[in-house]
Design an enzyme around this catalytic site. Structure first.
Site, mmCIF file in Angstrom:
data_model
loop_
_atom_site.group_PDB
_atom_site.id
_atom_site.type_symbol
_atom_site.label_atom_id
_atom_site.label_comp_id
_atom_site.label_asym_id
_atom_site.label_seq_id
_atom_site.Cartn_x
_atom_site.Cartn_y
_atom_site.Cartn_z
ATOM 1 N N ASP A 38 0.867 -1.185 0.000
ATOM 2 C CA ASP A 38 0.000 0.000 0.000
ATOM 3 C C ASP A 38 0.899 1.228 0.000
ATOM 4 O O ASP A 38 2.109 1.128 0.246
ATOM 5 C CB ASP A 38 -0.880 -0.015 1.266
ATOM 6 C CG ASP A 38 -1.779 1.202 1.340
ATOM 7 O OD1 ASP A 38 -2.336 1.587 0.298
ATOM 8 O OD2 ASP A 38 -1.914 1.791 2.427
ATOM 9 N N SER A 39 0.289 2.379 -0.223
ATOM 10 C CA SER A 39 1.054 3.624 -0.172
ATOM 11 C C SER A 39 1.553 3.910 1.252
ATOM 12 O O SER A 39 2.499 4.662 1.425
ATOM 13 C CB SER A 39 0.170 4.774 -0.636
ATOM 14 O OG SER A 39 -1.026 4.781 0.103
ATOM 15 N N CYS A 71 -3.796 -1.163 -1.983
ATOM 16 C CA CYS A 71 -4.118 0.253 -2.210
ATOM 17 C C CYS A 71 -5.172 0.412 -3.309
ATOM 18 O O CYS A 71 -4.997 -0.075 -4.426
ATOM 19 C CB CYS A 71 -2.836 0.971 -2.610
ATOM 20 S SG CYS A 71 -3.053 2.718 -2.913
ATOM 21 N N GLU A 81 -4.223 9.352 9.290
ATOM 22 C CA GLU A 81 -2.775 9.354 9.545
ATOM 23 C C GLU A 81 -2.464 10.067 10.869
ATOM 24 O O GLU A 81 -1.520 9.732 11.563
ATOM 25 C CB GLU A 81 -2.019 10.061 8.408
ATOM 26 C CG GLU A 81 -2.215 9.440 7.031
ATOM 27 C CD GLU A 81 -1.176 8.392 6.676
ATOM 28 O OE1 GLU A 81 -0.062 8.469 7.197
ATOM 29 O OE2 GLU A 81 -1.499 7.503 5.860
ATOM 30 N N CYS A 103 -11.061 3.099 -0.171
ATOM 31 C CA CYS A 103 -9.730 3.591 0.197
ATOM 32 C C CYS A 103 -9.322 2.848 1.453
ATOM 33 O O CYS A 103 -10.148 2.635 2.352
ATOM 34 C CB CYS A 103 -9.791 5.095 0.470
ATOM 35 S SG CYS A 103 -8.254 5.756 1.141
ATOM 36 N N HIS A 136 -7.795 3.686 4.023
ATOM 37 C CA HIS A 136 -7.898 4.385 5.310
ATOM 38 C C HIS A 136 -9.331 4.517 5.829
ATOM 39 O O HIS A 136 -9.529 4.718 7.017
ATOM 40 C CB HIS A 136 -7.324 5.793 5.171
ATOM 41 C CG HIS A 136 -5.837 5.849 5.063
ATOM 42 N ND1 HIS A 136 -5.143 5.192 4.074
ATOM 43 C CD2 HIS A 136 -4.915 6.482 5.817
ATOM 44 C CE1 HIS A 136 -3.853 5.433 4.221
ATOM 45 N NE2 HIS A 136 -3.687 6.212 5.266
HETATM 46 N N1 DGL Z 1 -3.856 3.729 0.075
HETATM 47 C C1 DGL Z 1 -4.605 4.774 -0.581
HETATM 48 C C2 DGL Z 1 -5.876 4.177 -1.200
HETATM 49 O O1 DGL Z 1 -6.351 3.136 -0.797
HETATM 50 C C3 DGL Z 1 -4.960 5.891 0.359
HETATM 51 C C4 DGL Z 1 -3.796 6.743 0.783
HETATM 52 C C5 DGL Z 1 -3.131 7.471 -0.358
HETATM 53 O O2 DGL Z 1 -3.695 8.431 -0.910
HETATM 54 O O3 DGL Z 1 -2.031 7.064 -0.684
HETATM 55 O O4 DGL Z 1 -6.425 4.759 -2.096
#
Ligand code: DGL
Length: 265
Positions: free
Chosen positions: A10-11, A73, A152, A184, A186
């Site tokens: 993931d990011s 992600c 975050e 997403c 998060h």
């Molecule tokens: N992991 C990203 C997503 O699921 C969210 C966080 C980001 O913008 O990197 O879209």
């Protein structure tokens, strides 16, 4: 039988929601997780950057001998999944197909809402996936860019997230939507807040559980399940492992092995 690890990325920290679901369904499998904490968020980056970052991480996980890649992600799944599948030959699973199937089954009136990052919503990946299954479904989508920094910061309850959510969700609230996809990584952390704004009649679905089920079925089908208890989640980040560990302990209720820093670029 295959004892190699499942690679997940993931990011940043959010993909741990998918790891949590995977570890529940596949407790014997080893899981390697990469969070690109140096370059998060991806949600407001260009397609070219998102493709480049996801190529680098997938390549790294393959070098660690992973048997399958799970793109936790949503932004990467929306923008770079097909490109990754073209570039690498091992199985690569994104989060969109599993959660869309779950949402379509869950909706009683065929009105589905989608929440995601700017990049995810702009890509129309969810719409295309839903339309390819049932073109009669009515879709309302909404980008919620402030949700990621809120999570975050650990700010997942109280007045501030509630008023931000009220503004973002106003449009969806005024429709007939009965099912909302938390598109997403998060957003599951903000489930209570979103639920408070939308009310109990609207069901919220996220990608963790549905993706984990698809991964388990695929490993079974391809005879890639481990035959001994490997267990354990090993995490790797591109920056600040301490903050990552603190988040993981606070939000996951799950023990992870010590997080290491890696150099991808
Ligand atoms: N992991 C990203 C997503 O699921 C969210 C966080 C980001 O913008 O990197 O879209």
């Amino acid at each position: 039988m295959d004892n190699r690890p499942i690679g997940v990325f993931d990011s940043g920290i959010g993909g741990l929601t998918v790891v949590n679901a995977l570890a529940k369904v596949l407790p014997d499998e080893a899981i390697f997780y990469v969070g690109d904490t140096a370059r998060v968020p991806y949600g407001n980056k260009s397609e070219k950057s998102i493709q480049q970052f996801s190529y680098e991480i997938t390549n790294w996980l393959i070098q660690q001998d992973c048997e399958i890649i799970v793109v936790a992600c949503n932004t990467v799944s929306s923008i770079a999944l097909q490109e990754l599948k073209n570039q690498f030959s091992l199985p690569i699973i994104g989060v969109i197909d599993p959660v869309v199937n779950h949402a379509i089954i869950s909706s009683r009136n065929s009105n589905i809402g989608i929440l995601g990052t700017q990049a995810t919503i702009k890509s129309d990946a969810y719409q295309k996936c839903i339309m390819s299954i049932n073109s009669k479904i009515n879709i309302v989508s909404q980008a919620c860019p402030l949700f990621v920094p809120l999570v975050e910061e650990g700010w997942v309850s109280g007045k501030v997230p509630l008023s931000i959510a009220s503004v973002y969700l106003e449009k969806i609230k005024n429709t007939n939507v009965d099912t909302v996809i938390l598109g997403c990584t998060h957003y599951p952390f903000l489930k209570n807040v979103i639920n408070k704004v939308l009310g109990n009649k609207i069901q919220l679905v996220d990608s963790g559980e549905s993706t984990a089920k698809i991964v388990a079925a695929l490993l079974h089908h391809k005879k890639l399940l481990t035959d001994k208890h490997q267990g354990g989640i090993r995490c790797f980040v591109t920056d600040d492992p301490k903050s990552f560990d603190a988040f993981a302990i606070k939000f996951l209720n799950r023990k992870i092995l010590k997080t290491n820093i890696i150099d991808l670029f």
